[in-house]
Design an enzyme around this catalytic site. Sequence first.
Site, mmCIF file in Angstrom:
data_model
loop_
_atom_site.group_PDB
_atom_site.id
_atom_site.type_symbol
_atom_site.label_atom_id
_atom_site.label_comp_id
_atom_site.label_asym_id
_atom_site.label_seq_id
_atom_site.Cartn_x
_atom_site.Cartn_y
_atom_site.Cartn_z
ATOM 1 N N LYS A 20 0.820 -1.217 0.000
ATOM 2 C CA LYS A 20 0.000 0.000 0.000
ATOM 3 C C LYS A 20 0.857 1.271 0.000
ATOM 4 O O LYS A 20 2.051 1.231 0.301
ATOM 5 C CB LYS A 20 -0.931 -0.033 1.219
ATOM 6 C CG LYS A 20 -1.943 -1.190 1.156
ATOM 7 C CD LYS A 20 -2.961 -1.077 2.266
ATOM 8 C CE LYS A 20 -3.970 -2.206 2.182
ATOM 9 N NZ LYS A 20 -5.073 -2.032 3.160
ATOM 10 N N PHE B 233 -15.656 3.572 7.006
ATOM 11 C CA PHE B 233 -14.290 3.922 6.622
ATOM 12 C C PHE B 233 -14.074 3.908 5.107
ATOM 13 O O PHE B 233 -12.970 4.167 4.635
ATOM 14 C CB PHE B 233 -13.280 2.995 7.313
ATOM 15 C CG PHE B 233 -13.464 1.516 7.020
ATOM 16 C CD1 PHE B 233 -12.999 0.944 5.849
ATOM 17 C CD2 PHE B 233 -14.086 0.693 7.960
ATOM 18 C CE1 PHE B 233 -13.155 -0.412 5.590
ATOM 19 C CE2 PHE B 233 -14.255 -0.671 7.712
ATOM 20 C CZ PHE B 233 -13.781 -1.216 6.513
ATOM 21 N N ARG C 143 -1.970 -14.238 4.480
ATOM 22 C CA ARG C 143 -2.657 -13.533 5.572
ATOM 23 C C ARG C 143 -1.936 -13.739 6.906
ATOM 24 O O ARG C 143 -1.877 -12.841 7.739
ATOM 25 C CB ARG C 143 -4.121 -13.964 5.640
ATOM 26 C CG ARG C 143 -4.894 -13.406 4.435
ATOM 27 C CD ARG C 143 -6.338 -13.761 4.449
ATOM 28 N NE ARG C 143 -7.091 -13.057 5.470
ATOM 29 C CZ ARG C 143 -7.502 -11.790 5.364
ATOM 30 N NH1 ARG C 143 -7.211 -11.081 4.302
ATOM 31 N NH2 ARG C 143 -8.199 -11.229 6.338
ATOM 32 N N THR D 75 -5.441 -7.074 10.608
ATOM 33 C CA THR D 75 -5.720 -5.813 9.895
ATOM 34 C C THR D 75 -5.222 -4.604 10.672
ATOM 35 O O THR D 75 -4.612 -3.696 10.108
ATOM 36 C CB THR D 75 -7.252 -5.675 9.677
ATOM 37 O OG1 THR D 75 -7.705 -6.834 8.981
ATOM 38 C CG2 THR D 75 -7.587 -4.440 8.867
ATOM 39 N N ARG E 234 2.499 -6.386 9.082
ATOM 40 C CA ARG E 234 1.772 -5.224 9.608
ATOM 41 C C ARG E 234 2.311 -4.780 10.967
ATOM 42 O O ARG E 234 2.362 -3.581 11.260
ATOM 43 C CB ARG E 234 0.279 -5.528 9.669
ATOM 44 C CG ARG E 234 -0.349 -5.447 8.269
ATOM 45 C CD ARG E 234 -1.732 -5.981 8.262
ATOM 46 N NE ARG E 234 -2.440 -5.715 7.013
ATOM 47 C CZ ARG E 234 -3.511 -6.397 6.628
ATOM 48 N NH1 ARG E 234 -3.977 -7.377 7.381
ATOM 49 N NH2 ARG E 234 -4.100 -6.114 5.493
ATOM 50 N N ASN F 119 -2.285 0.256 6.470
ATOM 51 C CA ASN F 119 -1.763 -0.962 7.102
ATOM 52 C C ASN F 119 -0.821 -1.772 6.202
ATOM 53 O O ASN F 119 -0.757 -2.987 6.282
ATOM 54 C CB ASN F 119 -2.908 -1.820 7.660
ATOM 55 C CG ASN F 119 -3.845 -2.326 6.584
ATOM 56 O OD1 ASN F 119 -3.713 -1.968 5.424
ATOM 57 N ND2 ASN F 119 -4.776 -3.179 6.960
HETATM 58 P P1 CMP Z 1 -7.422 -4.582 3.591
HETATM 59 O O1 CMP Z 1 -6.874 -5.914 3.949
HETATM 60 O O2 CMP Z 1 -6.886 -3.940 2.353
HETATM 61 O O3 CMP Z 1 -9.019 -4.678 3.462
HETATM 62 C C1 CMP Z 1 -9.883 -3.612 3.712
HETATM 63 C C2 CMP Z 1 -9.167 -2.414 4.256
HETATM 64 O O4 CMP Z 1 -9.988 -1.487 4.912
HETATM 65 C C3 CMP Z 1 -8.202 -2.869 5.342
HETATM 66 O O5 CMP Z 1 -7.153 -3.586 4.807
HETATM 67 C C4 CMP Z 1 -7.852 -1.544 5.978
HETATM 68 O O6 CMP Z 1 -6.909 -0.802 5.208
HETATM 69 C C5 CMP Z 1 -9.195 -0.844 5.895
HETATM 70 N N1 CMP Z 1 -9.930 -0.930 7.164
HETATM 71 C C6 CMP Z 1 -10.481 -2.012 7.728
HETATM 72 N N2 CMP Z 1 -11.085 -1.706 8.881
HETATM 73 C C7 CMP Z 1 -10.914 -0.366 9.037
HETATM 74 C C8 CMP Z 1 -11.304 0.561 10.037
HETATM 75 N N3 CMP Z 1 -12.001 0.181 11.107
HETATM 76 N N4 CMP Z 1 -10.955 1.842 9.875
HETATM 77 C C9 CMP Z 1 -10.257 2.232 8.785
HETATM 78 N N5 CMP Z 1 -9.847 1.401 7.798
HETATM 79 C C10 CMP Z 1 -10.174 0.112 7.937
#
Ligand code: CMP
Length: 141
Positions: free
Chosen positions: A10, A58, A86, A92, A103, A113
């Site tokens: 990212k 979000f 994963r 996450t 991460r 992230n």
């Molecule tokens: P990703 O694995 O790319 O899948 C969805 C993305 O949404 C996640 O990683 C984060 O970058 C984002 N995300 C998930 N939960 C939240 C949250 N509570 N607040 C902000 N961003 C989020």
Amino acid sequence: MSERTFSIIKPDALAAGHAGAILSRIEKAGFRIVALRMRRLTRPEAEGFYHVHRERPFFGGLCDYMSSGPCITMVLERENGIAGLRELMGATDPASAAEGTIRKDFARSIEANAIHGSDAPETAAFEIGYFFPGVELSSVR
Ligand code: CMP
């Protein structure tokens, strides 16, 4: 069975100069890079990619962030590739990510992230096709 997954390094990780370290961890974990392209997503591309999250609070911030700078999109392949990536990425939210995960070591926040990885075979198929049309989901080897 060898399995393909889709991943994004990212914008935060690229801007911080962590792309090489993250790729190195991915290769050391036994993944083969099937396809790779650096690109800056348009906001509509980010919206389409994350459409499953469109009702989440979000979503807008996530799409702004994902289109804020260049990222690296990749198709990766390994035995048990989807779950394996994963595990390597960690939770996450970096605050909850296990020691030694990407991460935990490189992510800045739950939104910024560092890395994305597909969460299931169906999403891997969609995500690979979204950014690499023509690349098959399953391995040919
Ligand atoms: P990703 O694995 O790319 O899948 C969805 C993305 O949404 C996640 O990683 C984060 O970058 C984002 N995300 C998930 N939960 C939240 C949250 N509570 N607040 C902000 N961003 C989020």
